[in-house]
Design a protein around this motif. Structure first.
Motif, mmCIF file in Angstrom:
data_model
loop_
_atom_site.group_PDB
_atom_site.id
_atom_site.type_symbol
_atom_site.label_atom_id
_atom_site.label_comp_id
_atom_site.label_asym_id
_atom_site.label_seq_id
_atom_site.Cartn_x
_atom_site.Cartn_y
_atom_site.Cartn_z
ATOM 1 N N LEU A 141 0.792 -1.265 0.017
ATOM 2 C CA LEU A 141 -0.032 0.001 0.101
ATOM 3 C C LEU A 141 0.819 1.320 -0.068
ATOM 4 N N GLU A 142 2.097 1.398 -0.307
ATOM 5 C CA GLU A 142 2.939 2.179 -0.287
ATOM 6 C C GLU A 142 2.601 3.347 -1.629
ATOM 7 N N ARG A 143 1.924 2.727 -2.598
ATOM 8 C CA ARG A 143 1.738 3.588 -3.912
ATOM 9 C C ARG A 143 0.160 3.683 -3.961
ATOM 10 N N VAL A 144 -0.695 3.276 -2.823
ATOM 11 C CA VAL A 144 -2.128 3.640 -2.901
ATOM 12 C C VAL A 144 -2.242 4.934 -1.933
ATOM 13 N N TRP A 145 -3.114 5.663 -2.289
ATOM 14 C CA TRP A 145 -3.615 6.925 -1.547
ATOM 15 C C TRP A 145 -5.006 7.157 -1.457
ATOM 16 N N ILE A 146 -5.471 7.525 -0.327
ATOM 17 C CA ILE A 146 -6.895 7.936 0.153
ATOM 18 C C ILE A 146 -7.082 9.255 0.047
ATOM 19 N N ARG A 147 -8.003 9.762 -0.634
ATOM 20 C CA ARG A 147 -8.475 11.362 -0.879
ATOM 21 C C ARG A 147 -8.995 11.746 0.715
ATOM 22 N N THR A 148 -8.766 12.552 1.312
ATOM 23 C CA THR A 148 -9.430 13.257 2.507
ATOM 24 C C THR A 148 -10.366 13.936 2.377
ATOM 25 N N LEU A 149 -11.124 14.409 3.034
ATOM 26 C CA LEU A 149 -12.120 15.585 2.942
ATOM 27 C C LEU A 149 -11.682 16.914 2.694
ATOM 28 N N SER A 150 -10.678 17.188 3.277
ATOM 29 C CA SER A 150 -9.923 18.508 3.425
ATOM 30 C C SER A 150 -8.518 18.627 3.333
ATOM 31 N N ASP A 151 -7.832 17.541 3.621
ATOM 32 C CA ASP A 151 -6.367 17.330 3.691
ATOM 33 C C ASP A 151 -5.422 16.929 2.586
ATOM 34 N N GLY A 152 -6.090 16.655 1.462
ATOM 35 C CA GLY A 152 -5.535 16.292 0.354
ATOM 36 C C GLY A 152 -5.639 14.706 0.251
ATOM 37 N N LEU A 153 -4.381 14.024 0.095
ATOM 38 C CA LEU A 153 -4.385 12.576 -0.057
ATOM 39 C C LEU A 153 -3.279 12.019 1.313
ATOM 40 N N LEU A 154 -3.695 10.882 1.560
ATOM 41 C CA LEU A 154 -3.010 10.276 2.742
ATOM 42 C C LEU A 154 -2.598 8.916 1.927
ATOM 43 N N ARG A 155 -1.192 8.508 2.307
ATOM 44 C CA ARG A 155 -0.880 7.200 1.942
ATOM 45 C C ARG A 155 -1.509 6.196 2.600
ATOM 46 N N ALA A 156 -1.927 5.167 1.976
ATOM 47 C CA ALA A 156 -2.541 3.992 2.731
ATOM 48 C C ALA A 156 -2.031 3.476 3.584
ATOM 49 N N ASP A 157 -0.534 3.181 3.443
ATOM 50 C CA ASP A 157 0.177 2.375 4.277
ATOM 51 C C ASP A 157 0.493 3.009 5.767
ATOM 52 N N GLN A 158 -0.115 4.336 5.869
ATOM 53 C CA GLN A 158 0.047 4.993 7.210
ATOM 54 C C GLN A 158 -1.257 4.987 8.055
ATOM 55 N N VAL A 159 -2.309 4.186 7.381
ATOM 56 C CA VAL A 159 -3.456 4.147 8.119
ATOM 57 C C VAL A 159 -3.470 2.984 8.941
ATOM 58 N N ILE A 160 -3.694 3.334 10.469
ATOM 59 C CA ILE A 160 -3.755 2.156 11.328
ATOM 60 C C ILE A 160 -5.045 1.883 12.026
ATOM 61 N N GLY A 161 -6.203 2.794 11.684
ATOM 62 C CA GLY A 161 -7.383 2.610 12.109
ATOM 63 C C GLY A 161 -8.539 3.372 11.551
ATOM 64 N N LEU A 162 -9.716 2.665 11.289
ATOM 65 C CA LEU A 162 -10.798 3.495 10.529
ATOM 66 C C LEU A 162 -11.913 3.501 11.563
ATOM 67 N N THR A 163 -12.447 4.789 11.661
ATOM 68 C CA THR A 163 -13.873 4.776 12.671
ATOM 69 C C THR A 163 -14.692 5.756 12.150
ATOM 70 N N ALA A 164 -15.995 5.451 12.785
ATOM 71 C CA ALA A 164 -17.045 6.603 12.123
ATOM 72 C C ALA A 164 -17.575 7.090 13.650
ATOM 73 N N HIS A 165 -17.774 8.326 13.688
ATOM 74 C CA HIS A 165 -18.307 8.790 14.865
ATOM 75 C C HIS A 165 -19.154 10.201 14.708
ATOM 76 N N ALA A 166 -20.107 10.511 15.553
ATOM 77 C CA ALA A 166 -20.876 11.517 15.326
ATOM 78 C C ALA A 166 -19.847 12.989 15.673
ATOM 79 N N THR A 167 -20.454 14.014 15.063
ATOM 80 C CA THR A 167 -19.894 15.404 15.932
ATOM 81 C C THR A 167 -21.096 15.639 16.666
ATOM 82 N N PRO A 168 -20.521 16.352 17.764
ATOM 83 C CA PRO A 168 -21.590 16.813 18.829
ATOM 84 C C PRO A 168 -22.646 17.788 18.079
#
Length: 132
Positions: free
Chosen positions: A3-30
């Protein structure tokens, strides 16, 4: 590691390299007066983040929001985890685009589109030649 060459588009921060991801969560804002809460699907990154105040420095985990919905993206983290597992192969390169449903009836529905670099040979210069 893959996954060093796979990128994930973020909502407002550009691209995140997939091999840097260690967790995925969904949560509600207050909820705040006059504004309904939103659901965020976040990727936790393997690097700590720090922030300071006059009382000291705080180190915590770093989150990047991938998508925002008006309803809980019930299977969002699992869908992305399955896609990352399928893409974890030598030679895989491209960008994952999180997509939220646009209709109110499907408010919590998300999908993740993968756009391979090898299938789309266009470069930033438009020549198709990576050397240029």
């Amino acid at each position: 590691m893959g996954l060093e060459r796979v990128w994930i588009r973020t909502l407002s921060d550009g691209l995140l390299r997939a091999d840097q991801v260690i967790g995925l969560t969904a949560h509600a804002t207050p909820s705040i007066p006059g504004k309904a809460p939103r659901w965020l699907l976040d990727a936790t990154v393997s690097l700590p983040a720090g922030s300071g105040t006059t009382s000291g420095w705080d180190i915590g985990i770093l989150h990047r929001t991938l998508i925002q919905t008006s309803a809980e993206p019930v299977e969002g983290p699992e869908l992305l985890a399955r896609l990352l597992a399928r893409l974890d192969a030598p030679g895989t390169a491209g960008i994952i685009d999180p997509v939220a449903a646009r209709s109110a009836g499907d408010a919590g529905t998300v999908r993740f589109d993968f756009h391979s670099f090898t299938e789309d040979q266009e470069t930033a210069t438009g020549t198709g030649d990576p050397a240029q």
